[in-house]
Design a protein around this motif. Structure first.
Motif, PDB file in Angstrom:
ATOM      1  N   UNK A  11      49.205  54.102  33.890  1.00 29.69           N
ATOM      2  CA  UNK A  11      49.262  53.079  34.932  1.00 29.69           C
ATOM      3  C   UNK A  11      50.691  53.021  35.458  1.00 29.69           C
ATOM      4  N   UNK A  12      50.994  53.797  36.484  1.00 27.06           N
ATOM      5  CA  UNK A  12      52.346  53.921  37.010  1.00 27.06           C
ATOM      6  C   UNK A  12      52.860  52.618  37.604  1.00 27.06           C
ATOM      7  N   UNK A  13      51.965  51.750  38.041  1.00 22.90           N
ATOM      8  CA  UNK A  13      52.391  50.506  38.679  1.00 22.90           C
ATOM      9  C   UNK A  13      53.160  49.594  37.735  1.00 22.90           C
ATOM     10  N   UNK A  14      52.963  49.725  36.432  1.00 25.88           N
ATOM     11  CA  UNK A  14      53.661  48.846  35.498  1.00 25.88           C
ATOM     12  C   UNK A  14      55.156  49.117  35.482  1.00 25.88           C
ATOM     13  N   UNK A  15      55.578  50.271  35.996  1.00 25.47           N
ATOM     14  CA  UNK A  15      56.994  50.621  36.024  1.00 25.47           C
ATOM     15  C   UNK A  15      57.680  50.176  37.317  1.00 25.47           C
ATOM     16  N   UNK A  16      56.959  49.601  38.220  1.00 20.95           N
ATOM     17  CA  UNK A  16      57.463  49.310  39.556  1.00 20.95           C
ATOM     18  C   UNK A  16      57.567  47.819  39.807  1.00 20.95           C
ATOM     19  N   UNK A  25      48.695  41.108  41.679  1.00 23.96           N
ATOM     20  CA  UNK A  25      47.393  41.009  41.020  1.00 23.96           C
ATOM     21  C   UNK A  25      46.662  42.343  41.133  1.00 23.96           C
ATOM     22  N   UNK A  26      45.585  42.492  40.370  1.00 26.90           N
ATOM     23  CA  UNK A  26      44.795  43.719  40.415  1.00 26.90           C
ATOM     24  C   UNK A  26      44.259  43.965  41.826  1.00 26.90           C
ATOM     25  N   UNK A  27      43.809  42.924  42.489  1.00 26.10           N
ATOM     26  CA  UNK A  27      43.292  43.070  43.852  1.00 26.10           C
ATOM     27  C   UNK A  27      44.392  43.507  44.818  1.00 26.10           C
ATOM     28  N   UNK A  28      45.582  42.935  44.660  1.00 27.89           N
ATOM     29  CA  UNK A  28      46.710  43.306  45.521  1.00 27.89           C
ATOM     30  C   UNK A  28      47.142  44.742  45.269  1.00 27.89           C
ATOM     31  N   UNK A  29      47.086  45.174  44.003  1.00 24.98           N
ATOM     32  CA  UNK A  29      47.431  46.559  43.676  1.00 24.98           C
ATOM     33  C   UNK A  29      46.445  47.539  44.302  1.00 24.98           C
ATOM     34  N   UNK A  30      45.172  47.188  44.298  1.00 18.78           N
ATOM     35  CA  UNK A  30      44.172  48.058  44.925  1.00 18.78           C
ATOM     36  C   UNK A  30      44.420  48.192  46.418  1.00 18.78           C
TER      37      UNK A  30
END
Length: 71
Positions: free
Chosen positions: A3-8, A14-19
């Motif tokens: 899950x690369x987003x955890x480094x950013x 939120x999960x919806x915003x990440x999608x």
């Protein structure tokens, strides 16, 4: 898969915003020696390294070498 987003800075979304953010991203494949950005370029893009090596230089001075093995 990593899950690369955890480094950013995006990690606070939120999960919806990440999608929504992920849906706007395009994959870009680079070859060895290609420049992703040049010094003094206007910062109008955001890059996530999924796999490979990036070397960062400023005024031709070596700054950082990042290696991501992929997942």
């Amino acid at each position: 898969m990593t899950n690369y987003y955890t480094y950013l800075p995006l990690a606070s979304l939120s999960a919806a915003e990440l999608l929504i953010a992920a849906d706007t991203m395009d994959e870009l494949y680079m070859k060895t020696g290609d420049n992703i950005v040049q010094q003094d370029d206007i910062g109008d893009s955001f890059y996530v390294l999924e796999e490979g090596t990036v070397i960062v230089t400023v005024s031709s001075m070596y700054i950082y070498n990042y290696i991501e093995s992929g997942g």
